[in-house]
Design an enzyme around this catalytic site. Structure first.
Site, PDB file in Angstrom:
ATOM      1  N   GLU A  19      57.413 115.921  -8.651  1.00  9.90           N
ATOM      2  CA  GLU A  19      56.091 116.110  -8.040  1.00  9.90           C
ATOM      3  C   GLU A  19      56.210 115.909  -6.536  1.00  9.90           C
ATOM      4  O   GLU A  19      56.931 115.022  -6.099  1.00  9.90           O
ATOM      5  CB  GLU A  19      55.149 115.047  -8.629  1.00  9.90           C
ATOM      6  CG  GLU A  19      53.801 114.955  -7.976  1.00  9.90           C
ATOM      7  CD  GLU A  19      53.011 113.733  -8.434  1.00  9.90           C
ATOM      8  OE1 GLU A  19      52.553 113.702  -9.589  1.00  9.90           O
ATOM      9  OE2 GLU A  19      52.838 112.802  -7.615  1.00  9.90           O
ATOM     10  N   HIS A  95      47.729 120.328  -9.059  1.00 14.16           N
ATOM     11  CA  HIS A  95      46.854 119.377  -9.736  1.00 14.16           C
ATOM     12  C   HIS A  95      45.417 119.788  -9.431  1.00 14.16           C
ATOM     13  O   HIS A  95      45.108 120.218  -8.320  1.00 14.16           O
ATOM     14  CB  HIS A  95      47.137 117.958  -9.244  1.00 14.16           C
ATOM     15  CG  HIS A  95      48.483 117.454  -9.681  1.00 14.16           C
ATOM     16  ND1 HIS A  95      48.894 116.157  -9.509  1.00 14.16           N
ATOM     17  CD2 HIS A  95      49.503 118.095 -10.310  1.00 14.16           C
ATOM     18  CE1 HIS A  95      50.113 116.020 -10.009  1.00 14.16           C
ATOM     19  NE2 HIS A  95      50.507 117.188 -10.496  1.00 14.16           N
ATOM     20  N   ARG A 125      40.974 113.542 -13.517  1.00 13.10           N
ATOM     21  CA  ARG A 125      39.680 113.147 -12.956  1.00 13.10           C
ATOM     22  C   ARG A 125      39.795 112.993 -11.443  1.00 13.10           C
ATOM     23  O   ARG A 125      38.920 113.364 -10.696  1.00 13.10           O
ATOM     24  CB  ARG A 125      39.231 111.818 -13.573  1.00 13.10           C
ATOM     25  CG  ARG A 125      37.842 111.423 -13.140  1.00 13.10           C
ATOM     26  CD  ARG A 125      37.543 109.987 -13.455  1.00 13.10           C
ATOM     27  NE  ARG A 125      38.328 109.080 -12.637  1.00 13.10           N
ATOM     28  CZ  ARG A 125      38.267 107.767 -12.702  1.00 13.10           C
ATOM     29  NH1 ARG A 125      37.449 107.198 -13.574  1.00 13.10           N
ATOM     30  NH2 ARG A 125      39.004 107.006 -11.922  1.00 13.10           N
ATOM     31  N   ALA A 145      38.158 113.873 -17.034  1.00 13.35           N
ATOM     32  CA  ALA A 145      39.120 114.978 -17.116  1.00 13.35           C
ATOM     33  C   ALA A 145      38.875 115.853 -18.347  1.00 13.35           C
ATOM     34  O   ALA A 145      39.078 117.068 -18.292  1.00 13.35           O
ATOM     35  CB  ALA A 145      40.542 114.413 -17.124  1.00 13.35           C
ATOM     36  N   LYS A 199      40.976 114.847 -24.529  1.00 14.37           N
ATOM     37  CA  LYS A 199      41.529 115.851 -23.597  1.00 14.37           C
ATOM     38  C   LYS A 199      42.376 116.862 -24.380  1.00 14.37           C
ATOM     39  O   LYS A 199      42.349 118.055 -24.101  1.00 14.37           O
ATOM     40  CB  LYS A 199      42.382 115.173 -22.507  1.00 14.37           C
ATOM     41  CG  LYS A 199      41.595 114.245 -21.597  1.00 14.37           C
ATOM     42  CD  LYS A 199      42.343 113.838 -20.344  1.00 14.37           C
ATOM     43  CE  LYS A 199      43.151 112.592 -20.472  1.00 14.37           C
ATOM     44  NZ  LYS A 199      43.595 112.020 -19.183  1.00 14.37           N
TER      45      LYS A 199
HETATM   46  P1  FAD Z   1      40.340 110.506 -17.346  1.00 14.41           P
HETATM   47  O1  FAD Z   1      41.149 111.064 -18.443  1.00 14.41           O
HETATM   48  O2  FAD Z   1      39.013 111.124 -17.103  1.00 14.41           O
HETATM   49  O3  FAD Z   1      40.164 108.943 -17.632  1.00 14.41           O
HETATM   50  C1  FAD Z   1      39.604 108.064 -16.651  1.00 14.41           C
HETATM   51  C2  FAD Z   1      39.102 106.795 -17.323  1.00 14.41           C
HETATM   52  O4  FAD Z   1      37.897 107.051 -18.048  1.00 14.41           O
HETATM   53  C3  FAD Z   1      40.052 106.187 -18.361  1.00 14.41           C
HETATM   54  O5  FAD Z   1      39.881 104.793 -18.323  1.00 14.41           O
HETATM   55  C4  FAD Z   1      39.588 106.761 -19.684  1.00 14.41           C
HETATM   56  O6  FAD Z   1      39.909 105.919 -20.776  1.00 14.41           O
HETATM   57  C5  FAD Z   1      38.077 106.878 -19.473  1.00 14.41           C
HETATM   58  N1  FAD Z   1      37.498 108.078 -20.062  1.00 14.41           N
HETATM   59  C6  FAD Z   1      38.078 109.303 -20.163  1.00 14.41           C
HETATM   60  N2  FAD Z   1      37.208 110.198 -20.688  1.00 14.41           N
HETATM   61  C7  FAD Z   1      36.048 109.523 -20.903  1.00 14.41           C
HETATM   62  C8  FAD Z   1      34.774 109.909 -21.405  1.00 14.41           C
HETATM   63  N3  FAD Z   1      34.525 111.171 -21.780  1.00 14.41           N
HETATM   64  N4  FAD Z   1      33.800 108.954 -21.485  1.00 14.41           N
HETATM   65  C9  FAD Z   1      34.044 107.676 -21.089  1.00 14.41           C
HETATM   66  N5  FAD Z   1      35.252 107.254 -20.606  1.00 14.41           N
HETATM   67  C10 FAD Z   1      36.228 108.172 -20.506  1.00 14.41           C
HETATM   68  N6  FAD Z   1      44.909 111.644  -8.603  1.00 14.41           N
HETATM   69  C11 FAD Z   1      44.537 112.500  -7.613  1.00 14.41           C
HETATM   70  O7  FAD Z   1      43.516 112.279  -6.945  1.00 14.41           O
HETATM   71  N7  FAD Z   1      45.296 113.609  -7.328  1.00 14.41           N
HETATM   72  C12 FAD Z   1      46.418 113.916  -8.027  1.00 14.41           C
HETATM   73  O8  FAD Z   1      47.073 114.919  -7.736  1.00 14.41           O
HETATM   74  C13 FAD Z   1      46.829 113.046  -9.078  1.00 14.41           C
HETATM   75  N8  FAD Z   1      47.929 113.312  -9.838  1.00 14.41           N
HETATM   76  C14 FAD Z   1      48.234 112.502 -10.911  1.00 14.41           C
HETATM   77  C15 FAD Z   1      49.322 112.834 -11.741  1.00 14.41           C
HETATM   78  C16 FAD Z   1      49.650 112.034 -12.836  1.00 14.41           C
HETATM   79  C17 FAD Z   1      50.800 112.417 -13.736  1.00 14.41           C
HETATM   80  C18 FAD Z   1      48.903 110.850 -13.091  1.00 14.41           C
HETATM   81  C19 FAD Z   1      49.277 109.946 -14.239  1.00 14.41           C
HETATM   82  C20 FAD Z   1      47.834 110.507 -12.259  1.00 14.41           C
HETATM   83  C21 FAD Z   1      47.481 111.313 -11.178  1.00 14.41           C
HETATM   84  N9  FAD Z   1      46.376 111.034 -10.353  1.00 14.41           N
HETATM   85  C22 FAD Z   1      46.022 111.893  -9.341  1.00 14.41           C
HETATM   86  C23 FAD Z   1      45.618 109.806 -10.554  1.00 14.41           C
HETATM   87  C24 FAD Z   1      44.409 110.005 -11.507  1.00 14.41           C
HETATM   88  O9  FAD Z   1      43.482 110.893 -10.938  1.00 14.41           O
HETATM   89  C25 FAD Z   1      43.791 108.632 -11.728  1.00 14.41           C
HETATM   90  O10 FAD Z   1      44.645 107.838 -12.495  1.00 14.41           O
HETATM   91  C26 FAD Z   1      42.355 108.635 -12.269  1.00 14.41           C
HETATM   92  O11 FAD Z   1      41.857 107.312 -12.085  1.00 14.41           O
HETATM   93  C27 FAD Z   1      42.264 108.983 -13.762  1.00 14.41           C
HETATM   94  O12 FAD Z   1      42.516 110.303 -13.993  1.00 14.41           O
HETATM   95  P2  FAD Z   1      42.576 110.879 -15.498  1.00 14.41           P
HETATM   96  O13 FAD Z   1      42.694 112.337 -15.405  1.00 14.41           O
HETATM   97  O14 FAD Z   1      43.571 110.133 -16.289  1.00 14.41           O
HETATM   98  O15 FAD Z   1      41.085 110.503 -15.960  1.00 14.41           O
END
Ligand code: FAD
Length: 317
Positions: A19, A95, A125, A145, A199
């Site tokens: 990445e 992303h 997210r 997400a 997801k």
């Molecule tokens: P989600 O899957 O939405 O989860 C977020 C939180 O909410 C979790 O605690 C989950 O349990 C909870 N949750 C999920 N869905 C629901 C729902 N429907 N109702 C209630 N609670 C829910 N960040 C950036 O800004 N830019 C990037 O390019 C980036 N790249 C990344 C790449 C990787 C491989 C990883 C692991 C992380 C990356 N991040 C990036 C960080 C990421 O955006 C953060 O970790 C963010 O806080 C969570 O994203 P997520 O997609 O896992 O969120």
């Protein structure tokens, strides 16, 4: 080509990927290329490019008033993806985040990706705006997400926000994030897995994990995912430690634990040059065990620097 197709074609051999971050505004693309060029000998089938949302800055004006400025320090994700595909002829994976986008803007950026021949998106997210600390969704955007995955899946079925376009159906392979040590906002791993499965049910095709230093955490996570009925490939994220400060910075930023054995090894080091070597050795050990376990891909977080990843890859591929 889709990540899932790359994995199928590898016939059980572990692939190498990484990445990158877009350069800070004003920096050139050449620095990125000079970090990527040495990694090409390991045949990465894809390179991820992170997306960075806007931040707030406060500037003092000559009259003493404070002006709030909304700025994006690392723009250019889409352009870099196009440049990577053009220069290296490999798949660039942008992303795509919920934060800062309304659904219409998301639809438009997906149309851009499609026109650029991008086959994969990593759907997230997104991090909160730094000065806010807590994630706040756009009023017309997605909060989680899984909702964004659903929008991409809908477009894959020709279902746009306001109309259906059978000829405009996209065909994105969708990746999502997974957290072997749970996401920091989640009350426990079971709840986090429940939402991870949402997801997948919404159409995600593969998972990339948060970085980790203890393989057992990844193995347990995969076991729990499989028991929960999650069958998609789970790609481990690896980041070699490079400086002593990482012992405190990485747990703080990524909400992960460091194994005591690694902490002691780093603490013994007299300078950062030795820490760098310890980081490489640890990652090589970690990756060898992960390859033996049969991981589909080793995905490295380069954070813009590649010499240590090159050294690690030389030992593995
Ligand atoms: P989600 O899957 O939405 O989860 C977020 C939180 O909410 C979790 O605690 C989950 O349990 C909870 N949750 C999920 N869905 C629901 C729902 N429907 N109702 C209630 N609670 C829910 N960040 C950036 O800004 N830019 C990037 O390019 C980036 N790249 C990344 C790449 C990787 C491989 C990883 C692991 C992380 C990356 N991040 C990036 C960080 C990421 O955006 C953060 O970790 C963010 O806080 C969570 O994203 P997520 O997609 O896992 O969120």
């Amino acid at each position: 080509m889709k990540v899932t197709e790359h994995i199928e074609r590898s016939k059980g051999n572990t692939l190498f990927s990484f990445e990158i971050l877009p350069p800070k505004k004003g920096d050139d693309l050449q620095t990125i290329f000079s970090n990527i060029d040495p990694l090409m000998e390991f045949n990465p089938p894809f390179i991820d490019v992170t997306y960075h949302r806007e931040e707030y800055e406060y500037k003092e004006l000559p009259n003493g008033l404070i002006q709030k400025i909304v700025t994006r320090k690392r723009p250019g994700t889409v352009g870099i993806c196009a440049a990577l595909q053009h220069r290296y002829e490999i798949d660039a994976i942008p992303h795509l985040i919920c934060g800062g986008f309304n659904k219409e803007e998301t639809e438009n950026i997906l149309i851009d990706f499609n026109f650029l021949g991008i086959d994969n998106v990593l759907v997230l997210r997104g991090d909160p705006i730094k000065s806010e600390g807590v994630f706040k969704p756009n009023s017309q955007g997605h909060s989680y997400a899984n909702e964004l995955v659903e929008q991409v899946t809908n477009m894959n079925g020709g279902k746009y926000l306001h109309e259906d376009y059978a000829n405009g159906a996209t065909d994105f392979c969708i990746g999502v994030a997974g957290y072997p040590e749970k996401h920091f906002e989640s009350p426990n791993l079971d709840t986090d897995l429940y939402y991870l499965k949402k997801k997948i049910n919404a159409g995600a095709d593969y998972i990339v994990t948060q970085l980790f230093y203890d393989n057992q955490k990844y193995f347990n996570f995969v076991d729990r995912c499989r028991k929960a009925g999650i069958k998609v490939p789970i790609i481990p994220g690896i980041k070699p430690i490079a400086i002593k400060k990482h012992l405190t910075i990485l747990p703080n930023v990524f909400h992960i634990d460091m194994p005591q054995e690694l902490v002691l090894e780093v603490e013994k080091c007299k300078d950062n040059k030795s820490v760098y070597e310890v980081g490489i050795e640890w990652s090589v050990r970690q990756c060898k065990e992960l390859i033996k376990y049969g991981v589909p891909v080793l995905h490295f977080y380069s954070m813009g620097r590649s010499e240590n990843i090159q050294k690690i890859a030389k030992e593995l591929f």
